[in-house]
Write an enzyme that holds these catalytic residues in place. Structure first.
Site, PDB file in Angstrom:
ATOM      1  N   TYR A 143      46.463  40.006  20.956  1.00 61.60           N
ATOM      2  CA  TYR A 143      45.559  39.493  21.994  1.00 61.60           C
ATOM      3  C   TYR A 143      44.151  40.059  21.816  1.00 61.60           C
ATOM      4  O   TYR A 143      43.148  39.370  21.996  1.00 61.60           O
ATOM      5  CB  TYR A 143      46.100  39.814  23.394  1.00 61.60           C
ATOM      6  CG  TYR A 143      45.101  39.504  24.490  1.00 61.60           C
ATOM      7  CD1 TYR A 143      44.678  38.189  24.717  1.00 61.60           C
ATOM      8  CD2 TYR A 143      44.565  40.509  25.286  1.00 61.60           C
ATOM      9  CE1 TYR A 143      43.746  37.904  25.702  1.00 61.60           C
ATOM     10  CE2 TYR A 143      43.641  40.226  26.268  1.00 61.60           C
ATOM     11  CZ  TYR A 143      43.226  38.913  26.478  1.00 61.60           C
ATOM     12  OH  TYR A 143      42.298  38.634  27.449  1.00 61.60           O
ATOM     13  N   ARG A 150      37.194  35.193  19.418  1.00 56.15           N
ATOM     14  CA  ARG A 150      36.565  34.360  20.453  1.00 56.15           C
ATOM     15  C   ARG A 150      35.128  34.803  20.680  1.00 56.15           C
ATOM     16  O   ARG A 150      34.215  33.989  20.741  1.00 56.15           O
ATOM     17  CB  ARG A 150      37.373  34.453  21.750  1.00 56.15           C
ATOM     18  CG  ARG A 150      36.675  33.791  22.930  1.00 56.15           C
ATOM     19  CD  ARG A 150      37.564  33.657  24.164  1.00 56.15           C
ATOM     20  NE  ARG A 150      38.188  34.885  24.608  1.00 56.15           N
ATOM     21  CZ  ARG A 150      39.038  34.954  25.636  1.00 56.15           C
ATOM     22  NH1 ARG A 150      39.357  33.863  26.310  1.00 56.15           N
ATOM     23  NH2 ARG A 150      39.575  36.105  25.991  1.00 56.15           N
ATOM     24  N   TYR A 204      34.517  44.044  30.599  1.00 55.42           N
ATOM     25  CA  TYR A 204      35.581  45.042  30.479  1.00 55.42           C
ATOM     26  C   TYR A 204      35.154  46.131  29.492  1.00 55.42           C
ATOM     27  O   TYR A 204      34.558  45.823  28.456  1.00 55.42           O
ATOM     28  CB  TYR A 204      36.868  44.410  29.917  1.00 55.42           C
ATOM     29  CG  TYR A 204      37.764  43.679  30.901  1.00 55.42           C
ATOM     30  CD1 TYR A 204      37.598  43.771  32.281  1.00 55.42           C
ATOM     31  CD2 TYR A 204      38.813  42.886  30.425  1.00 55.42           C
ATOM     32  CE1 TYR A 204      38.444  43.078  33.141  1.00 55.42           C
ATOM     33  CE2 TYR A 204      39.656  42.196  31.286  1.00 55.42           C
ATOM     34  CZ  TYR A 204      39.463  42.297  32.643  1.00 55.42           C
ATOM     35  OH  TYR A 204      40.304  41.623  33.491  1.00 55.42           O
ATOM     36  N   ARG A 217      36.502  34.199  36.500  1.00 58.69           N
ATOM     37  CA  ARG A 217      37.724  34.234  37.325  1.00 58.69           C
ATOM     38  C   ARG A 217      38.078  32.888  37.918  1.00 58.69           C
ATOM     39  O   ARG A 217      39.250  32.603  38.183  1.00 58.69           O
ATOM     40  CB  ARG A 217      37.557  35.260  38.452  1.00 58.69           C
ATOM     41  CG  ARG A 217      37.258  36.658  37.961  1.00 58.69           C
ATOM     42  CD  ARG A 217      38.410  37.239  37.196  1.00 58.69           C
ATOM     43  NE  ARG A 217      38.064  38.547  36.641  1.00 58.69           N
ATOM     44  CZ  ARG A 217      38.883  39.252  35.876  1.00 58.69           C
ATOM     45  NH1 ARG A 217      40.075  38.794  35.562  1.00 58.69           N
ATOM     46  NH2 ARG A 217      38.513  40.417  35.411  1.00 58.69           N
ATOM     47  N   GLU A 320      51.508  36.632  35.680  1.00 58.69           N
ATOM     48  CA  GLU A 320      50.153  36.101  35.773  1.00 58.69           C
ATOM     49  C   GLU A 320      50.258  34.731  36.426  1.00 58.69           C
ATOM     50  O   GLU A 320      51.202  33.989  36.153  1.00 58.69           O
ATOM     51  CB  GLU A 320      49.535  35.995  34.365  1.00 58.69           C
ATOM     52  CG  GLU A 320      48.110  35.453  34.360  1.00 58.69           C
ATOM     53  CD  GLU A 320      47.447  35.533  32.980  1.00 58.69           C
ATOM     54  OE1 GLU A 320      47.456  36.619  32.366  1.00 58.69           O
ATOM     55  OE2 GLU A 320      46.936  34.494  32.530  1.00 58.69           O
TER      56      GLU A 320
HETATM   57  C1  3EB Z   1      42.950  39.553  33.013  1.00 56.01           C
HETATM   58  O1  3EB Z   1      42.546  39.339  34.159  1.00 56.01           O
HETATM   59  C2  3EB Z   1      44.312  39.031  32.708  1.00 56.01           C
HETATM   60  O2  3EB Z   1      41.668  36.197  27.718  1.00 56.01           O
HETATM   61  O3  3EB Z   1      41.216  34.158  28.370  1.00 56.01           O
HETATM   62  C3  3EB Z   1      43.486  36.146  32.355  1.00 56.01           C
HETATM   63  C4  3EB Z   1      42.771  34.960  32.156  1.00 56.01           C
HETATM   64  C5  3EB Z   1      43.633  37.036  31.302  1.00 56.01           C
HETATM   65  C6  3EB Z   1      42.201  34.677  30.907  1.00 56.01           C
HETATM   66  C7  3EB Z   1      41.702  35.292  28.564  1.00 56.01           C
HETATM   67  C8  3EB Z   1      43.049  36.737  30.060  1.00 56.01           C
HETATM   68  C9  3EB Z   1      42.346  35.575  29.862  1.00 56.01           C
HETATM   69  O4  3EB Z   1      42.308  40.183  32.173  1.00 56.01           O
HETATM   70  C10 3EB Z   1      44.401  38.299  31.450  1.00 56.01           C
END
Ligand code: 3EB
Length: 330
Positions: A143, A150, A204, A217, A320
């Site tokens: 991942y 990406r 992040y 989000r 999720e």
């Molecule tokens: C998170 O909140 C959980 O890498 O496109 C959620 C939605 C998550 C999209 C992405 C990853 C992705 O980090 C994981």
């Protein structure tokens, strides 16, 4: 009613409902995605090898438009348009010697070229299904390797990493041998929505991999006279950290609180008027009952939820949830 049949919309269908639904939307189907056991259906779905939980073998996700849909099948893309949005998918097999990083970069570069060329430049929503998502690849979790590719594609294609060009998204594991991505892009930009309980994913810290994930989000967009509120894959994350490791009940509560927080920012937050649809991904099939009870307690019978068995992008996440909240625009 004819006019209702031809709304821009989303449905999650059982196999027994599929033929009638697809026939009544003939010429208006943007995309069909099949989860679970393959069966023959027209138009042929994008299949994902992700088991459906709760006693069904197959579940179909069907996107339709109020306007007539045309197919544009070129450059390895299976895409459709209604003149306002482009719905497309790409599936790339990982060959020996290739990394997921390279594959992710290729996939996104091709998506950007395709949507720019057809003038649907705004990615609204992207769904990623990544084989062996939690396995190691050259010392990095796959991942995280995906995130690097990406990120590089966004930079290489001159897309800024901020609210104005980042889509809502989800990233789950699959048992397929290919990286499968499907997406909806639009002529008009949507409006990105953040969750004040969480750090934007593209900020992040690097402890989650050398490059941050790129998604917002939630994304709000008006499509075919309706408001769509796309809720990205949402999990038990506060700030940037996973909370309640190993406790599925608490992770479910935290996830639902994150979803509630996002819904409060939908342009109109009156769930009695609209429809809610969810895909709930569970790492462990045996968590189905406890999670389903919580989703039903939160959203009642009005919501439609499909439960799927797959790995989640962080190995400490047990579930999720992604969603769509839609309602008539007045
Ligand atoms: C998170 O909140 C959980 O890498 O496109 C959620 C939605 C998550 C999209 C992405 C990853 C992705 O980090 C994981």
């Amino acid at each position: 009613m004819e006019s209702k049949d031809k709304q821009f919309g989303l449905a999650y269908l059982d196999l027994s409902e599929a033929d009638d639904y697809l026939a009544s939307h003939d010429g208006h189907v943007l995309g069909v995605i099949g989860f679970g056991r393959h069966t023959s259906i027209a138009p042929a779905p994008i299949w994902l090898d992700i088991p459906v939980l709760g006693g069904r073998d197959t579940s179909l996700e069907v996107w339709t438009s109020d306007a007539p849909v045309t197919v544009c099948d070129q450059q390895g893309f299976n895409a459709t348009t209604d003149g306002n949005v482009l719905f497309g998918s790409i599936s790339l097999e990982q060959h020996a010697g290739e990394t997921l990083e390279t594959l992710a970069k290729q996939a996104y570069t091709r998506i950007f070229e395709f949507i720019d060329q057809h003038d649907y430049r705004n990615l609204l929503r992207v769904w990623h299904y990544i084989p062996q998502i939690n396995d190691d690849e050259n010392g990095l979790e796959r991942y995280r390797s995906f995130n690097v590719g990406r990120y590089e594609a966004f930079v290489a294609n001159g897309r800024s990493i901020g609210e104005e060009s980042v889509p809502a998204a989800s990233a789950l594991g699959s048992d397929s041998s290919s990286l499968t991505i499907y997406f909806m892009a639009s002529k008009q930009p949507g409006k990105a929505v953040d969750n004040p309980r969480q750090i934007s994913a593209y900020h992040y810290p690097h402890l989650f991999g050398p490059r941050s994930p790129i998604f917002v989000r939630a994304m709000s967009a008006k499509l075919g006279g309706q408001h769509f509120f796309f809720i990205s894959g949402t999990a038990s994350i506060v700030g940037y950290e996973t909370v309640h490791q190993g406790d599925v009940e608490k992770q479910a509560d935290e996830t639902l609180l994150n979803i509630r927080t996002l819904l409060e920012q939908a342009p109109r937050n009156n769930a009695t008027q609209g429809r809610m649809l969810f895909k709930v991904y569970l790492r462990h099939a045996h968590d189905l009952e406890v999670v389903r009870a919580k989703v039903q307690a939160e959203f009642g019978v009005a919501c439609k939820a499909v439960y799927l068995h797959s790995n989640i992008c962080r190995s400490d996440l047990l579930l999720e949830i992604e969603g769509v909240y839609l309602y008539d625009a007045q």
